[in-house]
Design an enzyme around this catalytic site. Structure first.
Site, mmCIF file in Angstrom:
data_model
loop_
_atom_site.group_PDB
_atom_site.id
_atom_site.type_symbol
_atom_site.label_atom_id
_atom_site.label_comp_id
_atom_site.label_asym_id
_atom_site.label_seq_id
_atom_site.Cartn_x
_atom_site.Cartn_y
_atom_site.Cartn_z
ATOM 1 N N SER A 414 0.870 -1.169 0.000
ATOM 2 C CA SER A 414 0.000 0.000 0.000
ATOM 3 C C SER A 414 0.911 1.225 0.000
ATOM 4 C CB SER A 414 -0.859 0.000 1.261
ATOM 5 O OG SER A 414 -1.541 -1.236 1.368
ATOM 6 N N CYS A 586 -7.120 -0.974 7.309
ATOM 7 C CA CYS A 586 -5.978 -1.498 6.567
ATOM 8 C C CYS A 586 -5.100 -2.358 7.473
ATOM 9 C CB CYS A 586 -5.157 -0.355 5.992
ATOM 10 S SG CYS A 586 -3.731 -0.940 5.065
ATOM 11 N N ASP A 631 -8.397 -2.453 2.954
ATOM 12 C CA ASP A 631 -7.184 -2.780 2.206
ATOM 13 C C ASP A 631 -6.468 -3.756 3.133
ATOM 14 O OD1 ASP A 631 -4.757 -2.928 0.975
ATOM 15 O OD2 ASP A 631 -4.262 -0.806 1.136
#
Length: 634
Positions: A414, A586, A631
């Site tokens: 990411s 995330c 994510d």
């Protein structure tokens, strides 16, 4: 392997394709080459492609002829014509990517299924799905393909298989396959020929006097693409970015967390906060050398592996011609535990009958074989070198080994920066994977150790990283005035560094910026509080309106981000229910993402007065509206 980079990865960079005019009709191709089974694969990391090849190869045991096919290369709207071929069927090995999406190469096929009303009566099919139970939309693509083909009138020859990568995907595939073939035999009235399917797919060509300018040295697509770089940059044509910063983030503890910056100045690469950067790592040279020594091979021999099936679109398993050293360094996965088919095919090269029997047993579907493979290969984490070292009588030809090993995949991170603030660089935040296994060997994550060693020095030597950007759905709200709630423990903080930088930039532009709230978690405040200075600076500047940090090991009871969420339940519910806040999660999918979900359900029940069913439904709706984004990786 619970690693930072098991974000689903990009498709196999198949070796260069011959430029001749390609047949886009799979039906015509099957007729011309006398095939009656076609196995399509929707593959992101190459596993579905590998399974499809195994099924196509199996077909010959039943007097049938199969071919594996990439749906992106053929016109799938011809599916209804498959019945023109007698005793034919289509098998689909379909992986699910991201939030229940099809893989990149199956997107067109997926769109076609959604829009078509073709009549598939008389078209025989079966589907095996590849998914991961850790994720919300388990096997969504496989399930949809199976359901839709039946709705269109297709004839389901065998039940949908659902593989779960959270336990053992290959095990699930083998179990399905063991029942699939008998069903096919019964359906078509054929029986096994008893032919062993351990047949080579590629033949070795050694190039003794070749011009080294024609030899691949690690490129993914075009030869010499690393010497002369040309945009656009994507998986087959990565950009060589320079490492400009590589610093350790944590102040103590036994882990190594790092912040890395990649320079993309002349690349024309654009990215948005929330996107992923894919990098192509190389294997550890010491391991490559040891494989060469163990097999007694000159690794600098220039070779090609040529497909024995002349009609196949896949001429080589990896870019050729190249050397064994380049193949083992750039193209092949030598670090992971090998799959069962590799053991099965290599067993013939063990001269000790006991070792040969054990290899065959591990590759079988028998309960004791499964148990042996689980303990001796998986739990002991033996990679191919470990297997060669611990089975001294095993001496496979290196070219057969190279044919069988899976491709080394791009790793996804990411992006930890905002292109509004850092248009010419991409930041990565990652933790180095290194630990001792049961056999007392040191397991080292390929990409993180490779990145860690790219130290920035002032002696003029520049370290490069082949990379490209993959767009994601993880996006800041369109309106900066919407509040955002970010939850990202550990390296899950990465995309939020980009988000916070961007909110600061929006504020500087004079825009009205909503509340910006971060929930971060780490082990100890004085050890691994990542980006502590930057975050506290953003808090002082009023960009970060609330910084909540859970230090899990600084007190008796472990405290995690989900505990902090519950402490602020009234504020959170108001932001979500009344103020249109966007939620972002995330990091680790297996525990954290699930626990955070559960915490939000509890908040909706306790503060919002919803029943559990209503709460689950409420957050499902937020996901559909794009107000709850994840994510996550496992």
């Amino acid at each position: 392997m619970g690693c930072m980079f098991s974000l689903p990865q990009d498709r196999l960079a198949a070796a260069e394709r011959t430029p001749q005019i390609r047949e886009t009709s799979f039906v015509e191709k099957m007729k011309k080459t006398n095939r009656n089974i076609v196995v399509f694969y929707g593959s992101q990391t190459g596993t579905a492609e590998e399974f499809a090849n195994r099924l196509a190869k199996d077909a010959q045991r039943y007097g049938m002829k199969g071919m594996a096919a990439d749906p992106e290369e053929y016109d799938l709207s011809e599916l209804s014509r498959l019945k023109e071929i007698p005793n034919s069927m289509a098998v689909f090995c379909m992986a699910t990517y991201g939030e229940g999406d099809p893989t990149d190469n199956a997107q067109e096929f997926y769109d076609w299924m959604q829009g078509t009303d073709d009549d598939l009566e008389g078209v025989n099919f079966a589907v095996f799905g590849l998914g991961n139970k850790t994720y919300e939309h388990f096997n969504a693509t496989g399930k949809y393909t199976d359901k839709r083909l039946a709705e269109l009138g297709g004839n389901r020859v065998f039940d949908l298989g659902l593989g779960d990568d959270d336990s053992n995907l290959e095990e699930d595939f083998i179990s399905w396959k063991e029942q699939f073939w008998p069903a096919v035999c019964e359906f078509f009235g054929v029986e096994a020929t008893g032919e062993d399917s351990s047949i080579r797919q590629f033949e070795l060509v050694v190039h003794n006097d070749i011009n080294m300018n024609q030899v691949y040295t690690g490129e993914m697509g075009r030869l010499k693409s690393f010497q002369t770089q040309k945009p656009p940059y994507e998986s087959k044509n990565p950009f060589l970015a320079t490492v400009t910063v590589n610093r350790k983030l944590n102040k103590g503890g036994n882990r190594h967390l790092m912040h890395i910056e990649l320079e993309i100045t002349d690349s024309k690469i654009r990215y948005d906060s929330g996107d992923h950067v894919a990098v192509y790592p190389t294997n550890d040279a010491a391991v490559v050398n040891r494989i060469g020594e163990r097999l007694g091979v000159d690794l600098d021999t220039v070779i090609s592996l040529k497909n024995l099936d002349e009609e196949s679109n896949k001429k080589h398993p990896f870019p050729c011609p190249t050397t064994y050293r380049t193949a083992l360094t750039h193209y092949l996965d030598i670090n992971n535990t090998p799959r069962k088919n590799v053991l099965y095919e290599l067993a013939q090269y063990a001269s000790d009958p006991q070792e040969q029997e054990n290899m065959r047993k591990m590759a079988s579907a028998s309960p004791e074989g499964k148990a042996l493979y689980q303990s001796w290969v998986l739990d002991s984490e033996r990679n191919i070198l470990g297997i060669l070292e611990d089975l001294p009588s095993l001496n496979p030809p290196i070219d057969h080994l190279c044919e069988l090993l899976p491709r080394l995949q791009a790793r996804y991170y990411s992006i930890a920066s905002s292109s509004k603030v850092h248009p010419t660089s991409i930041h990565i935040c990652a933790v180095v994977i290194e630990y001792t296994t049961r056999t007392e060997r040191v397991f080292k994550g390929v990409a993180t150790n490779w990145l860690k060693n790219k130290e920035v020095t002032d002696n003029g030597h520049k370290h490069i990283v082949p990379m490209y950007v993959r767009r994601s759905q993880f996006r800041l709200p369109f309106k900066p005035s919407n509040p955002i709630i970010m939850i990202g423990p550990g390296t899950g903080i990465a995309p939020f560094m980009g988000f916070i930088q961007e909110r600061a930039w929006q504020k500087e532009q004079g825009k009205e910026v909503g509340e910006t709230i971060l929930y971060f978690g780490c082990r100890h405040k004085n050890e691994d509080f990542l980006y502590q200075q930057e975050l506290e600076e953003f808090e002082r500047a009023g960009v970060l309106t609330q910084l909540n940090v859970a230090f899990s090991r600084d007190q008796e009871q472990k405290i995690y981000v989900q505990h902090l969420l519950k402490n602020n339940k009234e504020q959170l519910w108001k932001l979500i229910h009344s103020n249109n806040a966007h939620i972002y999660v995330c990091g680790d999918a297996r525990n954290m993402a699930r626990d955070v979900h559960t915490a939000f359900y509890a908040i909706a029940e306790e503060v919002g007065g919803l029943t559990h069913t209503q709460a689950v439904d409420y957050f499902k709706k937020l996901m559909t509206k794009g107000r709850y984004s994840q994510d996550v990786w496992s």
